[in-house]
Design an enzyme around this catalytic site. Structure first.
Site, PDB file in Angstrom:
ATOM      1  N   ASP A  13       4.843   1.609 -10.018  1.00  0.00           N
ATOM      2  CA  ASP A  13       5.081   0.360  -9.299  1.00  0.00           C
ATOM      3  C   ASP A  13       4.813  -0.801 -10.253  1.00  0.00           C
ATOM      4  O   ASP A  13       3.735  -0.876 -10.857  1.00  0.00           O
ATOM      5  CB  ASP A  13       4.156   0.247  -8.087  1.00  0.00           C
ATOM      6  CG  ASP A  13       4.521   1.220  -6.975  1.00  0.00           C
ATOM      7  OD1 ASP A  13       5.495   1.980  -7.161  1.00  0.00           O
ATOM      8  OD2 ASP A  13       3.836   1.230  -5.940  1.00  0.00           O
TER       9      ASP A  13
ATOM     10  N   ASP B 172      11.179   2.041   5.006  1.00  0.00           N
ATOM     11  CA  ASP B 172       9.750   1.801   5.030  1.00  0.00           C
ATOM     12  C   ASP B 172       9.349   1.447   6.450  1.00  0.00           C
ATOM     13  O   ASP B 172       9.940   0.551   7.066  1.00  0.00           O
ATOM     14  CB  ASP B 172       9.386   0.648   4.089  1.00  0.00           C
ATOM     15  CG  ASP B 172       9.920   0.875   2.676  1.00  0.00           C
ATOM     16  OD1 ASP B 172      10.004   2.046   2.267  1.00  0.00           O
ATOM     17  OD2 ASP B 172      10.241  -0.115   2.001  1.00  0.00           O
TER      18      ASP B 172
END
Length: 239
Positions: free
Chosen positions: A8, A129
């Site tokens: 990330d 998500d």
């Protein structure tokens, strides 16, 4: 089941967030390409990259470290975060990315997802998500009333390569993935489903694999913290 080590990216560094909160950031490596090479050396078959700044900005922000990773690593990589138009999709695929992940636009512009999947077969994934079963967008900052399973089913005939399902409340919290919800989603659609969020132990990985319906799992913090030994995990999942 494929294990995808996660990198990330925030402000050029490899980081992890807790519950997707940009204010709860831990920097694990200030050289993301070196981190990617370490994952490849351990034997991974894929890399999972996320441009966190890009997810909020709505356009790529961490292009330089992504390009450095692509140049340094021979394994395919998938990238999500800030990819919201066809030009950006084409640009990333031209740069050697194996797969783009479309999240926010899957809700806001599903026709783009369909067009991209048709133009680039096998190279477009959808990132779903969810918080309490409902889809969240724009870097998880905005919650919708759309149920994950309903949105996934709407892409059944689009030809997308995979769905990356993230349970936001599990992400970065080292509390284990939502195995049941992920498996239920995988059973509800024919599209391969990749689990993300909370994968923090070898037991989590074997539980996901044991469902028989989940095609992959993404793990980040557990690999950095040493809770999962990547080489050992890859060997176990093969067996």
């Amino acid at each position: 089941m494929i294990l995808y080590p996660a990198i990330d990216l925030k402000d050029g560094n490899a980081v992890r967030l807790v519950h997707g909160d940009m204010d709860q950031t831990t920097v694990f490596n200030d050289d993301p390409a070196a981190q990617a090479k370490a994952f490849v050396a351990a034997g991974c078959e894929w890399l999972h990259l996320v441009d966190l700044n890009g997810a909020f900005a709505g356009e790529p922000v961490n292009a330089a470290p992504v390009e450095a990773i692509l140049a340094a690593c021979p394994v395919p990589a998938q990238l999500g975060g800030g990819i919201r138009d066809m030009a950006t999709i084409e640009r990333w695929l031209d740069k050697g990315l194996a797969r783009v992940i479309l999240g926010t636009v899957a809700v806001e512009d599903p026709d783009l997802v369909r067009a991209a999947a048709k133009a680039f077969p096998g190279q477009v994934a959808v990132g779903l998500d969810a918080r309490n079963g409902r889809v969240a967008t724009r870097g998880w900052a905005e919650e919708t009333d759309i149920m994950v399973t309903d949105l996934a089913r709407s892409f059944e005939d689009a030809g997308i390569a995979a769905i990356i399902y993230t349970d936001i409340l599990r992400d970065g919290a080292m509390k284990g993935p939502n195995v049941d919800a992920t498996a239920d989603l995988a059973r509800a659609v024919d599209i391969p489903v990749i689990a993300s969020g909370g994968v923090s132990s070898m037991a989590d990985l074997t539980a996901l694999q044991a469902t028989g319906v989940i095609s992959g799992a993404i793990s980040g913090r557990a690999l950095y913290d040493g809770a999962i030994d990547l080489a050992a995990a890859l060997e176990t999942l093969k067996g």
